[in-house]
Design a protein around this motif. Structure first.
Motif, PDB file in Angstrom:
ATOM      1  N   THR A 259      24.355  49.404  49.293  1.00 36.18           N
ATOM      2  CA  THR A 259      26.174  49.298  49.115  1.00 36.18           C
ATOM      3  C   THR A 259      26.393  47.942  49.043  1.00 36.18           C
ATOM      4  O   THR A 259      26.744  47.994  50.864  1.00 36.18           O
ATOM      5  CB  THR A 259      26.434  50.759  49.352  1.00 36.18           C
ATOM      6  OG1 THR A 259      26.710  52.338  49.197  1.00 36.18           O
ATOM      7  CG2 THR A 259      28.461  50.803  49.669  1.00 36.18           C
ATOM      8  N   PHE A 260      27.124  46.930  48.941  1.00 40.36           N
ATOM      9  CA  PHE A 260      27.464  45.768  49.189  1.00 40.36           C
ATOM     10  C   PHE A 260      28.975  46.077  48.073  1.00 40.36           C
ATOM     11  O   PHE A 260      28.628  45.327  47.381  1.00 40.36           O
ATOM     12  CB  PHE A 260      26.486  44.899  48.409  1.00 40.36           C
ATOM     13  CG  PHE A 260      26.610  43.686  48.725  1.00 40.36           C
ATOM     14  CD1 PHE A 260      27.075  42.698  49.879  1.00 40.36           C
ATOM     15  CD2 PHE A 260      26.572  42.555  47.567  1.00 40.36           C
ATOM     16  CE1 PHE A 260      27.862  42.261  50.089  1.00 40.36           C
ATOM     17  CE2 PHE A 260      27.349  41.398  47.945  1.00 40.36           C
ATOM     18  CZ  PHE A 260      28.196  40.737  48.881  1.00 40.36           C
ATOM     19  N   ILE A 261      29.739  45.245  49.396  1.00 40.28           N
ATOM     20  CA  ILE A 261      31.029  45.356  48.279  1.00 40.28           C
ATOM     21  C   ILE A 261      31.538  43.874  48.525  1.00 40.28           C
ATOM     22  O   ILE A 261      31.454  43.473  49.724  1.00 40.28           O
ATOM     23  CB  ILE A 261      31.961  46.186  49.183  1.00 40.28           C
ATOM     24  CG1 ILE A 261      31.593  48.014  49.239  1.00 40.28           C
ATOM     25  CG2 ILE A 261      33.652  45.967  48.860  1.00 40.28           C
ATOM     26  CD1 ILE A 261      32.386  48.867  50.529  1.00 40.28           C
ATOM     27  N   TRP A 262      32.253  43.215  47.422  1.00 40.62           N
ATOM     28  CA  TRP A 262      32.779  42.517  47.574  1.00 40.62           C
ATOM     29  C   TRP A 262      34.052  42.074  48.323  1.00 40.62           C
ATOM     30  O   TRP A 262      34.414  42.490  46.483  1.00 40.62           O
ATOM     31  CB  TRP A 262      32.118  41.424  46.060  1.00 40.62           C
ATOM     32  CG  TRP A 262      32.446  40.347  46.049  1.00 40.62           C
ATOM     33  CD1 TRP A 262      33.063  38.973  45.498  1.00 40.62           C
ATOM     34  CD2 TRP A 262      31.505  38.945  46.602  1.00 40.62           C
ATOM     35  NE1 TRP A 262      33.356  37.331  45.743  1.00 40.62           N
ATOM     36  CE2 TRP A 262      32.477  37.306  46.337  1.00 40.62           C
ATOM     37  CE3 TRP A 262      30.480  38.794  47.312  1.00 40.62           C
ATOM     38  CZ2 TRP A 262      32.207  36.455  47.104  1.00 40.62           C
ATOM     39  CZ3 TRP A 262      30.094  37.338  48.170  1.00 40.62           C
ATOM     40  CH2 TRP A 262      30.964  36.294  47.129  1.00 40.62           C
ATOM     41  N   ALA A 263      34.240  41.495  48.703  1.00 45.07           N
ATOM     42  CA  ALA A 263      36.240  41.032  48.860  1.00 45.07           C
ATOM     43  C   ALA A 263      36.400  39.535  49.452  1.00 45.07           C
ATOM     44  O   ALA A 263      36.786  40.108  50.055  1.00 45.07           O
ATOM     45  CB  ALA A 263      36.193  42.086  49.934  1.00 45.07           C
ATOM     46  N   ALA A 264      35.575  39.072  49.345  1.00 47.45           N
ATOM     47  CA  ALA A 264      35.369  38.005  50.074  1.00 47.45           C
ATOM     48  C   ALA A 264      36.631  36.804  49.152  1.00 47.45           C
ATOM     49  O   ALA A 264      36.300  35.557  48.788  1.00 47.45           O
ATOM     50  CB  ALA A 264      34.075  36.922  49.343  1.00 47.45           C
ATOM     51  N   GLY A 265      37.700  37.386  47.978  1.00 50.57           N
ATOM     52  CA  GLY A 265      38.378  36.324  47.521  1.00 50.57           C
ATOM     53  C   GLY A 265      38.496  36.829  45.940  1.00 50.57           C
ATOM     54  O   GLY A 265      38.397  37.438  45.549  1.00 50.57           O
ATOM     55  N   VAL A 266      40.303  35.667  45.472  1.00 48.61           N
ATOM     56  CA  VAL A 266      40.287  35.818  44.101  1.00 48.61           C
ATOM     57  C   VAL A 266      40.587  34.629  43.464  1.00 48.61           C
ATOM     58  O   VAL A 266      40.742  33.536  44.462  1.00 48.61           O
ATOM     59  CB  VAL A 266      41.359  37.322  44.035  1.00 48.61           C
ATOM     60  CG1 VAL A 266      41.092  38.732  45.001  1.00 48.61           C
ATOM     61  CG2 VAL A 266      42.605  36.876  44.988  1.00 48.61           C
ATOM     62  N   THR A 267      40.523  35.265  42.713  1.00 48.14           N
ATOM     63  CA  THR A 267      41.331  33.561  41.637  1.00 48.14           C
ATOM     64  C   THR A 267      42.688  34.628  40.101  1.00 48.14           C
ATOM     65  O   THR A 267      41.986  35.282  40.403  1.00 48.14           O
ATOM     66  CB  THR A 267      40.095  33.160  40.971  1.00 48.14           C
ATOM     67  OG1 THR A 267      40.752  32.320  39.961  1.00 48.14           O
ATOM     68  CG2 THR A 267      39.090  34.137  39.854  1.00 48.14           C
ATOM     69  N   GLY A 268      43.385  33.438  39.992  1.00 44.85           N
ATOM     70  CA  GLY A 268      44.753  33.512  38.488  1.00 44.85           C
ATOM     71  C   GLY A 268      43.846  34.393  37.765  1.00 44.85           C
ATOM     72  O   GLY A 268      42.693  33.768  37.688  1.00 44.85           O
ATOM     73  N   ALA A 269      44.461  35.273  36.759  1.00 43.88           N
ATOM     74  CA  ALA A 269      44.051  35.509  35.502  1.00 43.88           C
ATOM     75  C   ALA A 269      44.956  35.119  34.487  1.00 43.88           C
ATOM     76  O   ALA A 269      46.111  35.611  34.105  1.00 43.88           O
ATOM     77  CB  ALA A 269      44.138  36.992  35.888  1.00 43.88           C
ATOM     78  N   PRO A 270      44.368  34.192  34.472  1.00 40.92           N
ATOM     79  CA  PRO A 270      45.344  33.512  33.355  1.00 40.92           C
ATOM     80  C   PRO A 270      45.352  33.860  31.174  1.00 40.92           C
ATOM     81  O   PRO A 270      44.078  34.947  31.440  1.00 40.92           O
ATOM     82  CB  PRO A 270      44.971  32.022  33.242  1.00 40.92           C
ATOM     83  CG  PRO A 270      43.296  31.764  33.998  1.00 40.92           C
ATOM     84  CD  PRO A 270      43.355  33.041  34.859  1.00 40.92           C
ATOM     85  N   ILE A 271      46.197  33.957  30.924  1.00 40.76           N
ATOM     86  CA  ILE A 271      46.364  34.218  29.712  1.00 40.76           C
ATOM     87  C   ILE A 271      45.588  33.248  28.697  1.00 40.76           C
ATOM     88  O   ILE A 271      45.883  32.127  28.551  1.00 40.76           O
ATOM     89  CB  ILE A 271      46.878  34.522  29.012  1.00 40.76           C
ATOM     90  CG1 ILE A 271      48.329  35.796  29.998  1.00 40.76           C
ATOM     91  CG2 ILE A 271      47.629  34.888  27.492  1.00 40.76           C
ATOM     92  CD1 ILE A 271      47.358  37.283  30.025  1.00 40.76           C
ATOM     93  N   GLY A 272      45.182  33.152  27.516  1.00 38.80           N
ATOM     94  CA  GLY A 272      44.779  32.499  27.057  1.00 38.80           C
ATOM     95  C   GLY A 272      45.941  31.552  25.903  1.00 38.80           C
ATOM     96  O   GLY A 272      46.346  32.792  25.823  1.00 38.80           O
ATOM     97  N   GLY A 273      45.178  30.273  25.933  1.00 39.74           N
ATOM     98  CA  GLY A 273      46.545  29.828  25.103  1.00 39.74           C
ATOM     99  C   GLY A 273      47.383  29.094  26.073  1.00 39.74           C
ATOM    100  O   GLY A 273      48.010  27.997  25.175  1.00 39.74           O
ATOM    101  N   ILE A 274      47.882  29.187  26.933  1.00 37.99           N
ATOM    102  CA  ILE A 274      48.219  28.005  27.721  1.00 37.99           C
ATOM    103  C   ILE A 274      47.623  27.806  29.222  1.00 37.99           C
ATOM    104  O   ILE A 274      46.611  28.020  29.753  1.00 37.99           O
ATOM    105  CB  ILE A 274      49.319  28.855  29.239  1.00 37.99           C
ATOM    106  CG1 ILE A 274      49.942  30.124  27.915  1.00 37.99           C
ATOM    107  CG2 ILE A 274      50.084  28.270  29.770  1.00 37.99           C
ATOM    108  CD1 ILE A 274      51.452  30.617  28.189  1.00 37.99           C
ATOM    109  N   ASP A 275      46.778  26.656  28.505  1.00 40.79           N
ATOM    110  CA  ASP A 275      46.296  26.010  29.180  1.00 40.79           C
ATOM    111  C   ASP A 275      46.523  24.579  30.054  1.00 40.79           C
ATOM    112  O   ASP A 275      48.060  24.110  29.289  1.00 40.79           O
ATOM    113  CB  ASP A 275      44.880  26.058  28.762  1.00 40.79           C
ATOM    114  CG  ASP A 275      44.517  25.050  27.602  1.00 40.79           C
ATOM    115  OD1 ASP A 275      45.720  25.013  26.855  1.00 40.79           O
ATOM    116  OD2 ASP A 275      43.850  25.941  27.053  1.00 40.79           O
ATOM    117  N   GLY A 276      45.704  23.360  29.745  1.00 40.86           N
ATOM    118  CA  GLY A 276      46.529  21.762  29.738  1.00 40.86           C
ATOM    119  C   GLY A 276      47.165  21.668  31.017  1.00 40.86           C
ATOM    120  O   GLY A 276      46.540  21.850  32.131  1.00 40.86           O
ATOM    121  N   ASN A 277      47.465  20.923  31.562  1.00 38.82           N
ATOM    122  CA  ASN A 277      48.818  20.034  32.093  1.00 38.82           C
ATOM    123  C   ASN A 277      49.250  21.693  33.307  1.00 38.82           C
ATOM    124  O   ASN A 277      49.472  21.569  34.436  1.00 38.82           O
ATOM    125  CB  ASN A 277      49.204  19.257  32.547  1.00 38.82           C
ATOM    126  CG  ASN A 277      48.044  17.930  31.898  1.00 38.82           C
ATOM    127  OD1 ASN A 277      47.969  17.646  32.331  1.00 38.82           O
ATOM    128  ND2 ASN A 277      49.800  17.068  31.319  1.00 38.82           N
TER     129      ASN A 277
END
Length: 424
Positions: A259-277
């Motif tokens: 039982t190894f639970i990973w709670a070491a961090g999060v990152t944003g969940a962006p939507i496709g089509g909006i990128d660049g700057n």
């Protein structure tokens, strides 16, 4: 897509988390059509997910139907779907159930688990960002204890009863504390063949203290609470691999565990089509101005964890917790009234209401400006705040009853293997 036509402007909201719900509550007062998209048909109170995963609460205590929250709004529409991408040139979103145009778009997709590019950990560890994932952890925990109870192999029993949590932020600390309390309150009564000392709980953190975002006072108190519960802390320790049975750290230390639970961090969940700057790739967050409008785009906004608003007090953006999302959602809802009237929207100002984390029964830490609380008072304060922000009167009553019952009886009534979990 079958959405009724309306003469009112259409505002599409992607994500029914804290930010999305807070925003729509304000939009209900305006003459607008609101269409909400989410992969789940319920709002999840994520701060209490760890209690579902450790059998303290049933999932329906912390989840609430999105349609029910807004059912009095006749021009509110919910669609259960995955939003795949956005075309800002034609103001249209593309989803798993079809396309839809918008007048205004608000992205409130929150975060996803960050594995920092480690494929082995992503494949073999247990994340805890959703209700199904929390239920998977609950099932695996109980299944492993059941198996340990009947095995005659001492090495296998040791591996099955070894619980390792990665990340000593609020989620990791609360999870480790809950596992330690499960060992103390449940193991000897339900499993008389097992010794309490056989179940080990390890908390691994790369920083030099637990709860790095909180004050040093809170960190020291939380560490002491954890150690008193028997949690083994491993600070300044970085995990490099997990093959499904052995956790390996940078210095070569290994932990055998099922039982190894990973709670070491999060990152944003962006939507496709909006990128660049517009997208800050390192954080996976959209850069927004002080009104939450995504820079470089028209009529497209981002709120909560997915939004990165640089201010003097928060040069790297606001913390990715519930309060900034709630406040940004409410503020943007008020600003939409000004926007629709052709007035200048007001800039967002974050009111820091402090931070808190619980470790266990009568054990919590609270930072509020320059004041720090720890112990029973902090624990009762933590309970009150979390009950207050739960969505739905029924959920508050059920959660309060469960907490009261557990407090009196040292029990965790939801220790049920409803849906057995099989590791990949």
């Amino acid at each position: 897509m079958n959405i009724p036509k309306s003469n009112a402007p259409r505002i599409i909201v992607i994500g029914g988390g804290f930010g999305g719900v807070s925003l729509i509550k304000k939009l209900q007062k305006l003459e607008v059509q609101v269409v909400l998209f989410d992969r789940h048909n319920y709002h999840t109170f994520q701060p209490l997910l760890y209690q579902v995963s450790t059998a303290g609460l049933e999932p329906d205590s912390i989840a609430y139907p999105l349609r029910k929250i807004f059912r009095k709004n006749k021009d509110f529409h919910f669609r259960l779907a995955e939003v795949e991408r956005v075309d800002t040139n034609v103001k249209e979103i593309y989803t798993s159930i079809g396309n839809l145009t918008y007048d205004y778009l608000v992205i409130a997709t929150g975060t996803k688990t960050n594995y920092f590019g480690n494929q082995a950990i992503e494949t073999n560890s247990m994340p805890m960002k959703t209700v199904p994932q929390a239920l998977n952890i609950r099932s695996l925990m109980l299944q492993n204890i059941e198996e340990a109870d009947i095995t005659s192999d001492p090495e296998k029993r040791k591996r099955l009863l070894n619980f390792v949590v990665a990340g000593a932020g609020p989620t990791g600390v609360e999870l480790a504390g809950a596992l330690a309390e499960f060992r103390k309150g449940i193991l000897e009564h339900d499993y008389p063949e097992l010794e309490e000392e056989e179940m080990k709980v390890h908390l691994i953190e790369g920083a030099d203290r637990v709860l790095p975002p909180m004050s040093e006072t809170a960190s020291k108190k939380a560490a002491k609470f954890l150690e008193n519960l028997g949690v083994q802390l491993h600070l300044k320790t970085f995990i490099t691999d997990y093959d499904g049975s052995i956790v390996t750290t940078k210095d070569g230390t290994t932990f055998e565990t099922e039982t190894f639970i990973w709670a070491a961090g999060v990152t944003g969940a962006p939507i496709g089509g909006i990128d660049g700057n517009s997208l800050i790739e390192k954080a996976n967050r959209y850069k927004v101005d002080r009104t939450n409008k995504i820079e470089g785009l028209e009529a497209v906004y981002a709120i909560g964890d997915i939004a990165l608003m640089e201010t003097e007090n928060f040069p790297k953006g606001h913390p990715q917790v519930a309060q900034p999302a709630i406040q940004q959602g409410s503020h943007l809802g008020k600003n939409f009234k000004k926007i629709l009237e052709g007035k200048t929207p007001k800039p967002f100002v974050y009111l820091d209401k402090g931070s808190m984390a619980t470790v266990g029964r009568n054990k919590a830490v609270v930072d509020f400006k320059k004041m720090h609380f720890a112990g029973a008072f902090a624990w009762f304060l933590w309970m009150f705040v979390h009950l207050w922000f739960l969505v739905g009167f029924r959920n508050r009553v059920i959660t309060f009853f469960n907490w009261t019952y557990s407090y009196i009886n040292y029990d965790r009534a939801a220790r049920l293997i409803i849906r057995p979990f099989t590791k990949k």
